[in-house]
Design a protein around this motif. Structure first.
Motif: not given
Lengths: 414, 302
Positions: B144-152
């Motif tokens: 379910k994770e994106r290819i560009f996965s934004v983290r805080d």
């Protein structure tokens, strides 16, 4: 061996997850430890069949807890003939946003219809979205045939209804398969309960359907992603434009135009993995060298002199609003088209598309989550594009909120 | 349209495209290198994406202290041969500096602790993008994770707030302090990776091929090689088997599989016939709960 990307639309009630589960399960793509886990989970969720195949596609804790699919999930399987990537898009929540996402990379849509219910509003919505996204193939899978006694008459009736409805959509290719995902009829193997059906089972269809890439635009399109400049002694003057050919082909010695600057030059050299090649084609990750020392930066296009794309600062597009926060008129945004990014503003919301009827409705200027609207966008830098209907690769873009950095809309250029 | 273009070419082109997007969109990216086959493939893809130029990022290895020596040796040789920068940060040092509790139990995995070191190294070098070799077929949360996965700022993944990702348009816009995890081989399966390694003749650490090893059998029937970090007792039976590794993690949480695979072709045949998934066969860390990976990712793990 080729790769086919497809997406499935429908909700759990139509048996979508069961269908995907069946494809994976019957094609031996699920490992025993995962089956074990599923069996354990199926017991806790109280499903009646031995294994609840629907659980295969629900990856997040919240999804399992609530028994719904929240987000697009990707599943993979391979047969001797093809590799498949399935984008499983949920039917319940935010279906428009998720379907847009899952469908954007797909060559084929599978739309599930419950044989008992026939064509529903949801079937229409999914078909309309497939049309907007220019899906090369739509397969209507008439599921739960076991619950209508495998009736040919019922199948024919739904097929006829769908074709009448689909006339207005301009879908390119439509196919139909009668199936029962739960019983396994016409999924991996042909059913012996529907002698009247002469077509292939679903898997056979997926293995042999023509892949869209064969029909893509011939126009040569290439956008610069990154400039390779080793700046070493022996490669002092090396300046290569790295990117992917999104359509057509490029040849050594070919005259080309850099856009948006409109400077003409000639291809001096094309490299793939440091090997010089005479010709490079769609999908090739290349490094292009130009004869003249022209100003080229990331996001610029290098195109052939024939079939020039458009280069404009005003575009009309069909966009799907994807942000929880509604559109604010005058809001400053960024438009990103592959590697090209520019400041932009939505000048006008021209109309709103009713996804139940495909009618263009008068707009009151607002856009909120899951709305599909025709808009006029003005950009700071000119956009180099083809219409999405002609060339998906450079006819699509996203809009980004400059403040939150979120992707707030996806659009196709008209 | 090219006749030669098959699915491995398509996957390769996609990965190269993603790597070049990272180079084009970020100021300070890094490639997380573990010495495992997936990150070795990433390095190979980076060569195709950026040579004859230098990589626009260093290789970063979070050394848990429980790594296989073969993987470390491979890592050092590779960085040297390529002439690329390698940054190594040790979990051991983080434990000392932050006075952390080391893992306990029979198989004391530092899987949880390495997240601290990872977040520290991101902060130290102000990395804005970290490229990793995770694949969506590995695990259901990863699917379910994106290819560009934004983290805080805390490295956390919020699965419900993911940006939609469409066509091949990757939105890498972030605020200062945030970072993006990038997964160029998201769409590859274990078999794709092996077929690619075979086609490209990529060299691997020796532990991927069959070798004789002393192992202890766990309660789940997994084979853990004996090493200084395991806390064994008298009841443990030690057996000598011909084994290989399907995945290379820590010695304390990665199990071996029985195998007679000497060549890549043997491995490919084994995987085609294997009835157990890669992580299921070899990872003790995923067995903790149904959502073990999801929880680790929410905590900053890649």
């Amino acid at each position: 061996m080729k790769l086919l990307r497809f997406f499935t639309a429908g909700n759990v009630d139509d048996g979508k997850s069961t269908l995907i589960g069946r494809l994976l399960y019957d094609s031996n793509s699920i490992s025993t430890d995962i089956i074990e886990t599923l069996t354990r989970q199926s017991k806790t969720t109280g499903a009646n069949s031995e294994i609840d195949l629907a659980l295969l596609t629900d990856g997040l804790r919240a999804e399992r807890e609530q028994g719904i699919t929240i987000d697009v999930a990707y599943k993979y399987f391979t047969t001797d003939k093809r590799k498949f990537i399935i984008a499983d898009t949920p039917g319940h929540i935010q279906y428009t946003r998720n379907m847009f996402t899952g469908a954007s990379n797909a060559d084929l849509a599978i739309i599930l219809v419950d044989a008992r219910n026939g064509i529903t509003d949801q079937t229409k919505r999914h078909s309309i979205l497939s049309a907007i996204l220019g899906m090369p193939h739509v397969l209507v899978c008439i599921n739960k045939m076991d619950l209508v006694n495998y009736s040919e008459a019922r199948y024919k009736e739904i097929e006829a209804d769908y074709l009448i409805f689909a006339q207005q959509l301009g879908l390119k290719t439509i196919s139909f398969i009668p199936a029962s995902a739960l019983a396994g009829d016409n999924v991996v193997t042909k059913s012996d309960k529907m002698d009247w059906y002469n077509g292939p089972a679903l898997l056979d269809f997926l293995e042999t359907v023509e892949i869209a890439e064969d029909k893509r635009s011939e126009a040569s399109r290439f956008q610069v992603q990154y400039i390779i400049r080793p700046q070493t002694d022996e490669l002092h003057d090396y300046r290569g434009f790295a990117g992917k050919i999104t359509s057509g082909s490029y040849k050594k010695g070919q005259r080309v135009l850099v856009l948006p600057s409109r400077i003409e030059s000639e291809i001096e050299k094309i490299e793939i993995n440091q090997q010089e090649v005479e010709i490079a084609e769609i999908n090739d990750p290349v490094v292009i060298h130009l004869k003249d020392d022209v100003d080229v930066s990331r996001g610029n296009s290098i195109v052939s002199l024939e079939h020039l794309p458009k280069t404009e600062k005003e575009i009309t597009a069909t966009i799907c609003w994807m942000d929880n926060a509604a559109f604010i008129p005058g809001q400053k945004i960024l438009l990103q088209q592959n590697s090209f990014r520019t400041k932009a503003i939505v000048k006008e919301v021209i109309s709103k598309i009713d996804i139940h009827s495909f009618m263009e409705l008068q707009s009151d200027g607002s856009m909120k989550l899951n709305d599909i609207c025709k808009v006029l966008i003005k950009t700071a830098e000119p956009v180099t594009f083809d219409a999405y209907a002609e060339n998906r690769a450079i006819g699509a873009f996203i809009l980004v909120n400059e403040n939150t950095n979120n992707t707030i809309a996806a659009g196709t250029i008209n | 349209m090219s006749k030669k273009f098959d699915y491995l070419d398509e996957l390769e082109a996609e990965a190269i495209y993603i790597l070049r997007e990272v180079a084009g969109q970020f100021d300070r990216p890094a490639l997380l290198f573990s010495g495992g086959k997936d990150s070795i493939c990433l390095v190979h893809l980076a060569l195709k994406a950026f040579r004859p130029g230098k990589f626009p990022f260093p290789l970063v290895h979070v050394d848990t202290g429980h790594n296989f020596p073969e993987a470390l040796e491979y890592r050092d040789n590779l960085a040297k041969a390529l002439g690329e920068k390698l940054i190594v940060r040790k979990v051991e040092d983080t434990i000392k500096a932050k006075k952390l509790q080391d893992a306990k139990g029979k198989f004391p995995s530092r899987n949880g602790l390495q997240t601290y070191t990872l977040l520290d190294v991101i902060e130290e070098f102000e990395f804005d993008a970290c490229i990793g070799g995770a694949r969506r077929d590995e695990e259901k949360a990863r699917a379910k994770e994106r290819i560009f996965s934004v983290r805080d700022e805390f490295g956390q993944w919020d699965p419900k707030m993911q940006r939609p990702e469409l066509w091949n348009i990757y939105n890498g816009k972030i605020n200062k302090g945030e970072n993006v995890r990038v997964f160029p081989i998201s769409n590859w399966t274990e078999l794709d990776v092996w077929n690619y390694i075979k086609r490209e003749k990529i060299e691997l650490p020796s532990i991927y091929f069959t070798h004789e090893r002393e192992c202890v059998v766990t309660e789940h029937g997994q084979l853990m090689c004996t090493n200084e970090f395991l806390k064994l007792d008298e009841t443990d039976v030690i057996v000598t088997k011909n084994v290989r590794y399907r995945t290379v993690g820590d010695m304390t949480c990665t199990a071996a599989v029985e195998s007679e695979a000497y060549k890549i072709d043997d491995i490919i045949n084994e995987i085609k016939e294997a009835k157990i998934s890669e992580r299921g066969a070899t990872r003790m860390d995923d067995r903790v709960s149904e959502a073990a990976m999801e929880d680790r990712k929410k905590g900053g793990y890649f």
